[in-house]
Design a protein around this motif. Structure first.
Motif, PDB file in Angstrom:
ATOM      1  N   ARG A 126      17.247 -61.746  92.558  1.00  0.00           N
ATOM      2  CA  ARG A 126      18.425 -61.189  91.876  1.00  0.00           C
ATOM      3  C   ARG A 126      18.088 -60.747  90.456  1.00  0.00           C
ATOM      4  O   ARG A 126      18.462 -59.664  90.016  1.00  0.00           O
ATOM      5  N   PHE A 127      17.390 -61.633  89.734  1.00  0.00           N
ATOM      6  CA  PHE A 127      17.051 -61.317  88.346  1.00  0.00           C
ATOM      7  C   PHE A 127      16.141 -60.095  88.269  1.00  0.00           C
ATOM      8  O   PHE A 127      16.300 -59.246  87.381  1.00  0.00           O
ATOM      9  N   GLN A 166      18.429 -56.736  89.911  1.00  0.00           N
ATOM     10  CA  GLN A 166      19.619 -56.323  89.168  1.00  0.00           C
ATOM     11  C   GLN A 166      20.206 -55.027  89.734  1.00  0.00           C
ATOM     12  O   GLN A 166      20.552 -54.101  89.011  1.00  0.00           O
ATOM     13  N   THR A 222      19.169 -61.548  97.562  1.00  0.00           N
ATOM     14  CA  THR A 222      19.677 -60.185  97.490  1.00  0.00           C
ATOM     15  C   THR A 222      18.997 -59.374  98.572  1.00  0.00           C
ATOM     16  O   THR A 222      17.839 -59.634  98.915  1.00  0.00           O
TER      17      THR A 222
END
Length: 478
Positions: free
Chosen positions: A452-453, A456, A410
Motif C-alpha cells: 500500500r505504501f 499509493q 492492494t
C-alpha cells in the motif's frame, strides 16, 4: 484482533442470549444498529427513498424493523416482499404503522431504479447456494442502480462459513453484520461482495467461545509479534536465514528474496545459489556461498524455491535440514511430497492458487472458489503451515486451529517478484524465532502494508515493496 465465527456458533450464542432477554429484544438491537448505519450512509434521512428487499425469516424481519425506524424519521420506505405469505409479521406491521408501504406487484425494478438506498434482507446467514430465480434479477438491478446497497448481516447468496459463491448473489456497498463477523465476510470471493463491513454489537461477546473459526490480526497484534533486538544481541543471536533461490534464468528472484530477508528481523542472510554475483552486487552485506546448503554455514531457517528452475537437488537438501523451512515457487513443484510430510521441524508453504491446485490435484478455479477449505486441506495433507496467497491471503496451521486472514494489501501487489519478497521476509521472521503461523501472518501483514505504501494507487515493482517494508514495520510498531 478481529474474529469470525461459524453460523452454528453464532446461532448457539443468539439462542442463549434470547433466553435471557424479553421476546424480540435481540431483533430490535439488530434493527436499531442497521437503521443507524443506513441513516449515516444517507446523510439526510428525511425525504430519502429506501427500498427493502425482504425474504422470509429473521433477516427480513431485521430489514423491516430498520425500515420502520427510517420511515419514522421521514424516509419513504417501500418493502418488496419476495415471500409475502412468509414475511415477518411483526416487522411488517411495524413498517406499516410507521408509514412505510409494500410494493405493488411488478413495480420492484422501478422502485430500485429510483431508490437512494436498497436494503438486502433476502436471505440470512443460514442460506445455502445462490439466490433463487425471483431474487436474482432484483440483486442485479440493485447493483446496476445508483442506490447504495446495504446487506443485512451478510450479502444474500454468500456462504457464511466459507465466503463461497454458488450462483447469483447480492453485491453490497456496505454490509452491517451483527454480534460477530462471519468467515464469508473476510474471505474472497465473499469479501468482494460484502463491500465495507460495519459491525453492530448486540451482546454476544461473552457467549462466543474463545476459539474462533477465523482471525484477522490488526496493528497491535502484529506489533506484539515483531522481533526486536535486545542490548546483548549480535547478528547471530538475532538469527541467520538461509536463502536458496534463483538460477541462471531467474537471478532476479534471488535478489528479491534476499531483499525481503534483509528487512525481516534476522541478523544476517546467507545466500546459496548461482546468482551470488547479482546478490552481492545489490546487497553486499549478504553472506554468499556456492557450496550448497549443507556447506553454507549455520542458519536458523531456510527459504528455498524462488526462481530455482529445475534444481531439485537443492530443494531436497534444504528439506533435510532440521530447522524451519519456507517452501515457495519452484520449490513447491520440485519438492518430494513425502519428504515434506516427514519433516519434524516447522514447514511454511507459500503457494498461490495455481500452485495450491497442483498440490491438491484439482483445478485452479476450485481453489479460488473455496479458498478457506483449500488452505485447510493443504495444511492437513502436507502437515505444514500454509500461506495461500491471493486476493485474500490465508494462513492455515496443520493443528486445525483458527485460520488467519490478512487484512492488508492492494491489488497492485499482483506483480512479478512480489512473492519472492514475501518469502524472504517470512523466512527471516522464522529465523528470528517466530513460529510458522506467526511468521506467515506477520509477513503477509507487513508485505501488504508495504505494498500500500509503495503503490499509493499507482503501479509498483517488487523492489519498491521491499524498500517500503521498514516503513510498514515502523507503522505497526508505533
Amino acid at each position: 484482533m478481529r474474529t469470525a465465527y461459524s453460523v452454528e456458533t453464532v446461532r448457539a450464542a443468539e439462542r442463549e442470549l434470547m433466553a435471557r432477554l424479553p421476546e424480540g429484544a435481540l431483533m430490535q438491537r439488530a434493527a436499531a444498529g442497521l437503521a443507524a448505519a443506513c441513516a449515516d450512509l444517507l446523510g439526510r434521512v428525511y425525504g430519502s427513498r429506501v427500498v427493502l428487499l425482504v425474504g422470509s425469516g429473521d433477516n427480513g424481519g431485521d430489514a423491516l424493523y430498520a425500515g420502520a425506524r427510517l420511515a419514522r424519521r421521514g424516509a419513504g420506505v417501500t418493502a418488496v416482499l419476495l415471500r409475502p405469505e412468509r414475511a415477518h409479521a411483526g416487522g411488517l406491521a411495524a413498517l406499516r404503522r410507521a408509514g412505510g408501504r409494500v410494493a405493488r406487484p411488478g413495480t420492484a425494478e422501478e422502485l430500485i431504479d429510483r431508490a437512494d438506498l436498497v436494503v438486502d434482507g433476502i436471505v440470512g446467514i443460514g442460506g445455502r447456494g445462490g439466490l433463487r430465480p425471483d431474487a436474482a434479477p432484483l440483486a442485479a438491478r440493485a447493483a446496476a442502480s445508483r442506490a447504495l446497497v446495504v446487506a443485512v448481516d451478510l450479502p444474500s447468496g454468500i456462504e457464511a462459513d466459507s465466503g463461497e459463491v454458488h450462483g447469483a448473489a447480492v453485491r453490497a456497498d456496505v454490509t452491517v453484520t451483527f454480534g460477530a463477523h462471519k468467515p464469508g465476510l473476510l474471505v474472497d470471493p465473499g469479501r468482494e461482495y460484502a463491500g465495507t463491513v460495519r459491525f453492530v454489537d448486540i451482546g454476544l461477546g461473552e457467549l462466543l467461545p474463545a476459539r474462533p473459526e477465523l482471525v484477522a490480526l490488526q496493528h497491535a497484534d502484529v506489533a506484539r509479534l515483531l522481533p526486536a533486538p535486545a542490548a546483548e544481541s549480535d547478528k547471530y543471536r538475532r538469527g541467520v536465514v538461509g536463502v536458496a533461490a534463483g538460477s541462471a534464468r531467474y537471478p532476479g528472484a534471488a535478489v528479491l528474496a534476499v531483499s525481503g530477508a534483509l528487512r525481516g528481523g534476522a541478523g544476517a542472510v546467507r545466500y546459496v545459489g548461482p546468482a551470488g554475483q547479482a546478490v552481492i552486487a545489490r546487497f553486499p552485506e549478504t553472506l554468499v556461498s556456492d557450496r550448497g546448503p549443507r556447506q553454507a554455514g549455520r542458519v536458523q531457517a531456510w527459504v528455498v524455491g524462488p526462481g530455482a528452475g529445475d534444481d531439485a537437488a537443492t530443494v531436497a537438501e534444504v528439506l533435510e535440514a532440521d530447522v524451519p523451512v519456507l517452501l515457495d515457487a519452484d520449490g513447491l513443484r520440485l519438492a518430494d511430497r513425502e519428504a515434506v510430510r516427514r519433516r519434524t521441524a516447522p514447514t511454511l508453504m507459500t503457494p498461490h492458487a495455481g500452485e495450491a491446485a497442483a498440490l491438491l490435484g484439482v483445478d485452479r478455479e476450485r481453489v479460488e472458489a473455496a479458498r478457506l477449505a483449500s488452505a485447510r486441506e493443504l495444511a492437513a495433507r502436507y502437515r505444514a503451515t500454509v500461506l495461500l496467497k491471493g486476493s485474500t491471503t490465508l494462513v492455515a496451521d496443520p493443528s486445525g486451529g483458527p485460520v488467519r486472514v490478512n487484512p492488508t494489501g492492494t491489488p497492485w501487489l499482483a506483480t512479478a517478484g512480489s512473492g519472492d519478497v514475501l518469502s524472504g521476509l517470512a523466512g527471516s521472521l522464522l529465523a528470528a524465532g517466530l513460529p510458522a503461523l506467526d511468521a506467515g501472518s506477520v509477513a503477509a501483514y507487513l508485505h501488504g502494508l508495504a505494498g500500500r505504501f509503495a503503490a499509493q494507487g499507482a503501479p509498483v515493482g517488487a523492489h519498491d515493496v521491499a524498500e517500503a517494508i521498514p516503513r510498514a514495520w515502523r507503522s505497526v510498531r508505533d
